[in-house]
Design a protein around this motif. Sequence first.
Motif, PDB file in Angstrom:
ATOM      1  N   GLY A 471     -48.796  -0.764  45.709  1.00  0.00           N
ATOM      2  CA  GLY A 471     -49.394   0.568  45.797  1.00  0.00           C
ATOM      3  C   GLY A 471     -50.798   0.525  46.357  1.00  0.00           C
ATOM      4  O   GLY A 471     -51.177   1.361  47.187  1.00  0.00           O
ATOM      5  N   ARG A 472     -51.581  -0.474  45.920  1.00  0.00           N
ATOM      6  CA  ARG A 472     -52.959  -0.588  46.427  1.00  0.00           C
ATOM      7  C   ARG A 472     -52.960  -0.894  47.919  1.00  0.00           C
ATOM      8  O   ARG A 472     -53.739  -0.314  48.680  1.00  0.00           O
ATOM      9  N   CYS A 473     -52.087  -1.825  48.346  1.00  0.00           N
ATOM     10  CA  CYS A 473     -52.042  -2.176  49.770  1.00  0.00           C
ATOM     11  C   CYS A 473     -51.641  -0.976  50.619  1.00  0.00           C
ATOM     12  O   CYS A 473     -52.181  -0.766  51.715  1.00  0.00           O
ATOM     13  N   ARG A 474     -50.696  -0.176  50.118  1.00  0.00           N
ATOM     14  CA  ARG A 474     -50.282   1.007  50.875  1.00  0.00           C
ATOM     15  C   ARG A 474     -51.428   1.997  51.006  1.00  0.00           C
ATOM     16  O   ARG A 474     -51.652   2.575  52.069  1.00  0.00           O
ATOM     17  N   ARG A 475     -52.169   2.196  49.924  1.00  0.00           N
ATOM     18  CA  ARG A 475     -53.298   3.143  49.986  1.00  0.00           C
ATOM     19  C   ARG A 475     -54.377   2.652  50.945  1.00  0.00           C
ATOM     20  O   ARG A 475     -55.015   3.439  51.635  1.00  0.00           O
ATOM     21  N   ASP A 476     -54.587   1.305  50.969  1.00  0.00           N
ATOM     22  CA  ASP A 476     -55.648   0.739  51.803  1.00  0.00           C
ATOM     23  C   ASP A 476     -55.172   0.381  53.201  1.00  0.00           C
ATOM     24  O   ASP A 476     -55.958  -0.122  54.015  1.00  0.00           O
ATOM     25  N   GLY A 477     -53.883   0.604  53.496  1.00  0.00           N
ATOM     26  CA  GLY A 477     -53.351   0.275  54.820  1.00  0.00           C
ATOM     27  C   GLY A 477     -53.256  -1.211  55.088  1.00  0.00           C
ATOM     28  O   GLY A 477     -53.406  -1.647  56.240  1.00  0.00           O
ATOM     29  N   LEU A 478     -53.017  -2.010  54.044  1.00  0.00           N
ATOM     30  CA  LEU A 478     -52.959  -3.463  54.190  1.00  0.00           C
ATOM     31  C   LEU A 478     -51.512  -3.941  54.116  1.00  0.00           C
ATOM     32  O   LEU A 478     -50.679  -3.328  53.455  1.00  0.00           O
ATOM     33  N   PRO A 479     -51.191  -5.078  54.760  1.00  0.00           N
ATOM     34  CA  PRO A 479     -49.846  -5.650  54.605  1.00  0.00           C
ATOM     35  C   PRO A 479     -49.707  -6.311  53.241  1.00  0.00           C
ATOM     36  O   PRO A 479     -50.698  -6.593  52.553  1.00  0.00           O
ATOM     37  N   CYS A 480     -48.482  -6.593  52.851  1.00  0.00           N
ATOM     38  CA  CYS A 480     -48.235  -7.288  51.585  1.00  0.00           C
ATOM     39  C   CYS A 480     -46.981  -8.140  51.758  1.00  0.00           C
ATOM     40  O   CYS A 480     -45.907  -7.621  52.085  1.00  0.00           O
ATOM     41  N   GLY A 481     -47.136  -9.426  51.551  1.00  0.00           N
ATOM     42  CA  GLY A 481     -46.019 -10.353  51.705  1.00  0.00           C
ATOM     43  C   GLY A 481     -45.555 -10.906  50.374  1.00  0.00           C
ATOM     44  O   GLY A 481     -46.277 -10.876  49.374  1.00  0.00           O
ATOM     45  N   VAL A 482     -44.328 -11.422  50.359  1.00  0.00           N
ATOM     46  CA  VAL A 482     -43.740 -12.029  49.169  1.00  0.00           C
ATOM     47  C   VAL A 482     -43.126 -13.360  49.588  1.00  0.00           C
ATOM     48  O   VAL A 482     -42.403 -13.435  50.583  1.00  0.00           O
ATOM     49  N   HIS A 573     -38.423  -2.753  44.798  1.00  0.00           N
ATOM     50  CA  HIS A 573     -37.251  -3.518  44.387  1.00  0.00           C
ATOM     51  C   HIS A 573     -36.362  -3.853  45.594  1.00  0.00           C
ATOM     52  O   HIS A 573     -35.661  -4.872  45.589  1.00  0.00           O
ATOM     53  N   ASP A 574     -36.409  -3.012  46.635  1.00  0.00           N
ATOM     54  CA  ASP A 574     -35.672  -3.331  47.854  1.00  0.00           C
ATOM     55  C   ASP A 574     -36.307  -4.530  48.571  1.00  0.00           C
ATOM     56  O   ASP A 574     -35.607  -5.358  49.163  1.00  0.00           O
ATOM     57  N   THR A 575     -37.635  -4.613  48.516  1.00  0.00           N
ATOM     58  CA  THR A 575     -38.316  -5.768  49.082  1.00  0.00           C
ATOM     59  C   THR A 575     -37.861  -7.042  48.380  1.00  0.00           C
ATOM     60  O   THR A 575     -37.556  -8.060  49.018  1.00  0.00           O
ATOM     61  N   LEU A 576     -37.804  -6.995  47.051  1.00  0.00           N
ATOM     62  CA  LEU A 576     -37.376  -8.161  46.289  1.00  0.00           C
ATOM     63  C   LEU A 576     -35.922  -8.506  46.598  1.00  0.00           C
ATOM     64  O   LEU A 576     -35.556  -9.692  46.662  1.00  0.00           O
ATOM     65  N   ALA A 577     -35.090  -7.480  46.772  1.00  0.00           N
ATOM     66  CA  ALA A 577     -33.682  -7.741  47.106  1.00  0.00           C
ATOM     67  C   ALA A 577     -33.584  -8.463  48.448  1.00  0.00           C
ATOM     68  O   ALA A 577     -32.756  -9.378  48.620  1.00  0.00           O
ATOM     69  N   ARG A 578     -34.422  -8.079  49.416  1.00  0.00           N
ATOM     70  CA  ARG A 578     -34.374  -8.731  50.728  1.00  0.00           C
ATOM     71  C   ARG A 578     -34.825 -10.188  50.655  1.00  0.00           C
ATOM     72  O   ARG A 578     -34.251 -11.065  51.296  1.00  0.00           O
ATOM     73  N   VAL A 579     -35.853 -10.471  49.833  1.00  0.00           N
ATOM     74  CA  VAL A 579     -36.309 -11.852  49.754  1.00  0.00           C
ATOM     75  C   VAL A 579     -35.294 -12.719  49.006  1.00  0.00           C
ATOM     76  O   VAL A 579     -35.096 -13.894  49.325  1.00  0.00           O
ATOM     77  N   HIS A 580     -34.592 -12.126  48.034  1.00  0.00           N
ATOM     78  CA  HIS A 580     -33.538 -12.873  47.346  1.00  0.00           C
ATOM     79  C   HIS A 580     -32.386 -13.178  48.310  1.00  0.00           C
ATOM     80  O   HIS A 580     -31.813 -14.277  48.280  1.00  0.00           O
ATOM     81  N   ALA A 581     -32.051 -12.212  49.151  1.00  0.00           N
ATOM     82  CA  ALA A 581     -30.992 -12.438  50.136  1.00  0.00           C
ATOM     83  C   ALA A 581     -31.406 -13.527  51.119  1.00  0.00           C
ATOM     84  O   ALA A 581     -30.592 -14.382  51.508  1.00  0.00           O
TER      85      ALA A 581
END
Length: 597
Positions: A471-482, A573-581
Amino acid sequence: MVPYALIAEPDPHRAAGLLSLVAGEGLEGVLARDGAEAQEVVRQRNAPALLVTDLALPRVDGFTLLTWLRERKDASATQVVVVTAFDELRVRAWQLKDSLGIHSLLSRRAPLDAVRETVRRVLAGQRPLPVAPAEPSEEDERRRLERIAAMRLVDEGPPEEELQGLVTEVAHAFAVPVALLTLVLGERQWFKAHVGLPPSLARDRGTPRDWAFCHHVVQGKESLVVPDATRHPVFRDNPLVRDGIVGSYAGAPLVTPAGEVLGTLCVIDTRPLMLGTEDLAALRELARRVAGDLELKSRGHPALQERGRAPSDAAPTEASALAQLREAIQALDVATMLVAPGRRPFACNAAMAEMLGVPADRIPGMSFDTFCQYVEGLSASPSGRVPELDLAAESSRGLHLTLALELPRPRRVRWVARPFPIPGGVAQLLTLIELGGTAPREERERGLRVDVLTGLATRRAGEERLLREIGRCRRDGLPCGVLLVDLVGLGRINMTKGFDAGDHALRDVARRLDGVGGAAGFAVRWEGGAMLVALPGLDAVAVEALREQLLAEVDAPRVHTATSMVEGEEDPHDTLARVHAAMARAKLEWRSPPLTG
């Protein structure tokens, strides 16, 4: 496994009463302070024999909790009693009672004897007796509106500068775009002070009462939190939600000494709001103080009249502000320390001195680093690691850590540092909140926020922090990786070399990952041999570079790795699903390498 009753209730006093009630029925009571904690208890212990829950729970609301519970095969026999202060939530739950598996719905205003009798009948498989709640009367509402009128709180002038400053600070402290001080009138809610509203609402300074989340707070005389309004069966069709203005909400009532609720102090975000019970307690305390100030101002209290003057020789100074705050924290039961600008411990209350076993007058003589070293000396961690104690970044909404204290007696505490501006700089309140006993069974039930083996955050704590960082990255326009990392062959290591060797390998991987993402990154013990690294602020190139760096390390346990980036406004949770895949594909490719000619 022993049958148990799960109590999902954020209020500690009500929770104690409910725990005593189920104990009287021969059930072991287990407390969860919010919906996410309730889910964690069920994951660890399987479904309870009885669930007593509110519908307005932090982090995961009661409707979501019940939907999730009914999807579990082991929950078909779980009896559910809902006790809530909010009439419209209770009505909607009654409409959904069959799909949610609710056996009884009670108002929080129902007598304790009625709750006890309802629980007995539900456990016995009998139809609960109808309980007529003590509903607010029209006369109560008339008196409430007369009180607002008598206090002359509604005016056509611009919002008061002092109150505007308050809501601005609240929005900053809770890291949300919108904060409001509202009065709930007969047909509408009126914004006495506001920050972050769209221009049309700011111009009108209100909405119809039917749209107002704050109406529910006034009606229930309780704090209300809606973690995700877009999915909530009561609020998702609200015009403010449909227009994208309100995505989540938390509001605390402005209660006068006579018990009338004037309106609310509330915070709003366009995205899911991951506030915990400590956050709501802080919001309630602020609302209580604001209501008291409004009451005194309406009576022409001399202290508040003096506060409203603005001659230069009466302007507050850093020293006067700190002195007033020092007096205020002495009345708190929670262990609290006031840190002055420049990281200077200024004062602590008796609760802090008692918890740490140090005279209260000794702490202001320490540097903050010395204070942290002292606390670390009292700490115990099964992994040998102690969280890095510090103050919060001045631009953040706070720092939250969990640590175990060995001395003066064993206990687990929550370290919470919150910054706020005062004349001369930014001060911070540091609180140490006891999380409960340290009995192994209780720790398993409540869920440790620090993994015992690796010292990393547990999955529950990691998911909570990850959602906030996204949420913070979205508000600040920053990327976020996992980055997901899985130890290769953990089962084989355990079988051939013993579990001590497997544990050593896991700790080795954890040490490599802890701090790999810099100051903003953090690692989580995800499940089994898998660990997740959140990398807020890093783009895909930087995330991939970290992954390749891990794979290139020699003399270290082999790991599978996979990465993913948060995309747009997708559900985390969709992001987490993609990294699990991606991890599943990586493991498959490792087991079946491509044929070469």
